[in-house]
Design a protein around this motif. Sequence first.
Motif, PDB file in Angstrom:
ATOM      1  N   TYR A  74       0.854  -1.185   0.000  1.00 18.65           N
ATOM      2  CA  TYR A  74       0.000   0.000   0.000  1.00 18.65           C
ATOM      3  C   TYR A  74       0.893   1.239   0.000  1.00 18.65           C
ATOM      4  O   TYR A  74       1.756   1.380   0.863  1.00 18.65           O
ATOM      5  N   ALA A  75       0.689   2.127  -0.970  1.00 15.27           N
ATOM      6  CA  ALA A  75       1.525   3.326  -1.104  1.00 15.27           C
ATOM      7  C   ALA A  75       0.679   4.572  -0.884  1.00 15.27           C
ATOM      8  O   ALA A  75      -0.501   4.609  -1.240  1.00 15.27           O
ATOM      9  N   ASP A  84       3.572  10.072  -7.071  1.00 12.58           N
ATOM     10  CA  ASP A  84       4.644   9.081  -6.949  1.00 12.58           C
ATOM     11  C   ASP A  84       4.103   7.787  -6.345  1.00 12.58           C
ATOM     12  O   ASP A  84       4.516   6.686  -6.736  1.00 12.58           O
ATOM     13  N   ALA A  85       3.208   7.911  -5.374  1.00 17.59           N
ATOM     14  CA  ALA A  85       2.607   6.720  -4.767  1.00 17.59           C
ATOM     15  C   ALA A  85       1.830   5.921  -5.806  1.00 17.59           C
ATOM     16  O   ALA A  85       1.885   4.681  -5.837  1.00 17.59           O
ATOM     17  N   GLN A  86       1.118   6.622  -6.679  1.00 16.55           N
ATOM     18  CA  GLN A  86       0.384   5.934  -7.739  1.00 16.55           C
ATOM     19  C   GLN A  86       1.340   5.289  -8.738  1.00 16.55           C
ATOM     20  O   GLN A  86       1.103   4.167  -9.209  1.00 16.55           O
ATOM     21  N   ASP A  87       2.409   5.986  -9.056  1.00 13.12           N
ATOM     22  CA  ASP A  87       3.410   5.431  -9.970  1.00 13.12           C
ATOM     23  C   ASP A  87       4.060   4.198  -9.371  1.00 13.12           C
ATOM     24  O   ASP A  87       4.266   3.185 -10.047  1.00 13.12           O
ATOM     25  N   LEU A  88       4.375   4.268  -8.073  1.00 16.20           N
ATOM     26  CA  LEU A  88       4.993   3.139  -7.379  1.00 16.20           C
ATOM     27  C   LEU A  88       4.069   1.913  -7.406  1.00 16.20           C
ATOM     28  O   LEU A  88       4.505   0.798  -7.724  1.00 16.20           O
ATOM     29  N   SER A 106      -2.501   2.063  -4.478  1.00 20.13           N
ATOM     30  CA  SER A 106      -2.230   3.426  -4.032  1.00 20.13           C
ATOM     31  C   SER A 106      -3.425   3.919  -3.227  1.00 20.13           C
ATOM     32  O   SER A 106      -4.559   3.886  -3.706  1.00 20.13           O
ATOM     33  N   LEU A 107      -3.182   4.382  -2.007  1.00 20.35           N
ATOM     34  CA  LEU A 107      -4.263   4.868  -1.147  1.00 20.35           C
ATOM     35  C   LEU A 107      -4.654   6.303  -1.480  1.00 20.35           C
ATOM     36  O   LEU A 107      -5.469   6.897  -0.782  1.00 20.35           O
ATOM     37  N   GLY A 143       5.291   4.950   2.487  1.00 18.15           N
ATOM     38  CA  GLY A 143       4.859   6.334   2.558  1.00 18.15           C
ATOM     39  C   GLY A 143       5.910   7.274   2.026  1.00 18.15           C
ATOM     40  O   GLY A 143       7.097   7.121   2.334  1.00 18.15           O
ATOM     41  N   LEU A 144       5.491   8.257   1.221  1.00 16.07           N
ATOM     42  CA  LEU A 144       6.415   9.229   0.640  1.00 16.07           C
ATOM     43  C   LEU A 144       6.091  10.630   1.138  1.00 16.07           C
ATOM     44  O   LEU A 144       4.915  11.017   1.210  1.00 16.07           O
TER      45      LEU A 144
END
Length: 221
Positions: A74-75, A84-88, A106-107, A143-144
Amino acid sequence: MSAPVGGALGALYPFLDDRPTDLDAVLAAVAASTAEKTAEIVALRESLVAAHGQRLVECAHRCAAAFRAGGRLYAFGNGGSSTDAQDLAQLFLHPPGAARPLPAVSLTQDVALITALSNDVGFDVVFARQVAAFGRAGDIAVGLSTSGGSANVLRAFAEAARRGMLTVGIAGYDGGPMAESEAVDHLFVVPSASVHRVQEAQTTVYHVLWELTQQALAGEL
């Protein structure tokens, strides 16, 4: 017809200024600025090898073990870090070439849920509530945050740690509060005060983590 652009704004956007412009000087300045920024990000990315190389390998092994046991990733992050979370998540779930697809979410993608929680409860819980609903022991939380101090990211880490999830933080500057949190198992800090350079280098960090995780799953690491 729009009014002429002058002063400081005209200096930033010379092509909008109606005064005579030295085009060669403008192009030279753009080229010099581009070269300077390129050199900065190359040097920053190279510095991450010494700072995080071995720890990325260790983190990749733990991620691989989590995926082998049926775990999910979960990003989450805010603003540019949300993209970036969606890309990851997409990188793990829909990898290029013949790489192994891995379950990742992606959350940041459910706008209805995020706005409902923000309106009814508070923005600080938009990720923690989702971790509480979906996360389970053995899953991975990534988490970013460019500052390392995003309250909703920190709360999500705390919730993930309570649930026995593997937690991975990617931050900038000096790591901020994320560097002080006992809820973060693996932290990768991009030591720069420039948000642009931080986010560019963070992209490198999670792409390397993905590649190393693929190698670990294939028994090549």
